[in-house]
Design a protein around this motif. Sequence first.
Motif, short mmCIF file in Angstrom:
data_model
loop_
_atom_site.label_atom_id
_atom_site.label_comp_id
_atom_site.label_asym_id
_atom_site.label_seq_id
_atom_site.Cartn_x
_atom_site.Cartn_y
_atom_site.Cartn_z
N MET A 1 0.81 -1.19 0.00
CA MET A 1 0.00 0.00 0.00
C MET A 1 0.86 1.26 0.00
O MET A 1 0.60 2.20 -0.74
N VAL A 2 1.89 1.25 0.82
CA VAL A 2 2.75 2.43 0.88
C VAL A 2 3.40 2.71 -0.47
O VAL A 2 3.64 3.86 -0.83
N HIS A 3 3.62 1.67 -1.25
CA HIS A 3 4.23 1.85 -2.57
C HIS A 3 3.30 2.64 -3.49
O HIS A 3 3.76 3.50 -4.25
N HIS A 4 2.01 2.36 -3.41
CA HIS A 4 1.05 3.10 -4.23
C HIS A 4 0.98 4.56 -3.79
O HIS A 4 0.89 5.47 -4.62
N LEU A 5 1.01 4.78 -2.48
CA LEU A 5 1.00 6.15 -1.96
C LEU A 5 2.22 6.91 -2.44
O LEU A 5 2.12 8.03 -2.94
N GLU A 6 3.38 6.32 -2.29
CA GLU A 6 4.62 6.99 -2.69
C GLU A 6 4.67 7.23 -4.21
O GLU A 6 5.12 8.29 -4.66
N LEU A 7 4.22 6.26 -4.98
CA LEU A 7 4.19 6.45 -6.43
C LEU A 7 3.21 7.56 -6.79
O LEU A 7 3.49 8.39 -7.65
N GLY A 8 2.08 7.59 -6.11
CA GLY A 8 1.11 8.67 -6.35
C GLY A 8 1.71 10.03 -6.04
O GLY A 8 1.53 10.98 -6.81
N ARG A 9 2.43 10.15 -4.94
CA ARG A 9 3.09 11.42 -4.60
C ARG A 9 4.11 11.81 -5.67
O ARG A 9 4.20 12.97 -6.08
N THR A 10 4.88 10.83 -6.11
CA THR A 10 5.91 11.10 -7.12
C THR A 10 5.28 11.54 -8.44
O THR A 10 5.73 12.52 -9.05
N LEU A 11 4.26 10.83 -8.86
CA LEU A 11 3.58 11.20 -10.12
C LEU A 11 2.98 12.59 -10.02
O LEU A 11 3.02 13.36 -11.00
N LEU A 12 2.44 12.93 -8.88
CA LEU A 12 1.88 14.26 -8.68
C LEU A 12 2.96 15.32 -8.82
O LEU A 12 2.77 16.34 -9.51
N ARG A 13 4.12 15.08 -8.22
CA ARG A 13 5.23 16.03 -8.34
C ARG A 13 5.73 16.17 -9.77
O ARG A 13 6.21 17.23 -10.18
N LEU A 14 5.60 15.09 -10.53
CA LEU A 14 6.03 15.11 -11.93
C LEU A 14 4.97 15.68 -12.87
O LEU A 14 5.20 15.79 -14.06
N GLY A 15 3.82 16.01 -12.31
CA GLY A 15 2.76 16.62 -13.12
C GLY A 15 1.79 15.63 -13.73
O GLY A 15 0.96 16.02 -14.55
N ASP A 16 1.88 14.36 -13.37
CA ASP A 16 0.98 13.34 -13.90
C ASP A 16 -0.18 13.16 -12.94
O ASP A 16 -0.23 12.23 -12.15
N ARG A 17 -1.14 14.06 -13.02
CA ARG A 17 -2.28 14.05 -12.12
C ARG A 17 -3.10 12.77 -12.28
O ARG A 17 -3.52 12.16 -11.29
N GLU A 18 -3.37 12.37 -13.50
CA GLU A 18 -4.16 11.16 -13.76
C GLU A 18 -3.51 9.92 -13.16
O GLU A 18 -4.16 9.10 -12.52
N GLY A 19 -2.21 9.78 -13.36
CA GLY A 19 -1.48 8.66 -12.79
C GLY A 19 -1.48 8.68 -11.27
O GLY A 19 -1.60 7.65 -10.62
N ALA A 20 -1.35 9.88 -10.72
CA ALA A 20 -1.36 10.03 -9.26
C ALA A 20 -2.70 9.61 -8.69
O ALA A 20 -2.76 8.87 -7.69
#
Length: 52
Positions: A1-20
Amino acid sequence: MVHHLELGRTLLRLGDREGAVHELERALALPPSEPDDTTYQEEARRLLARIR
């Protein structure tokens, strides 16, 4: 679960809102299996509320 949270945070920082959103929703869909999972799910909920 934490992996999905961290990936979501990273994608958000990279500008990939949909992926986040996708990754944060995945974190919320999983049943808690570790002691900290409910904390991670709360963080995922907060991030989703902020970006929606």
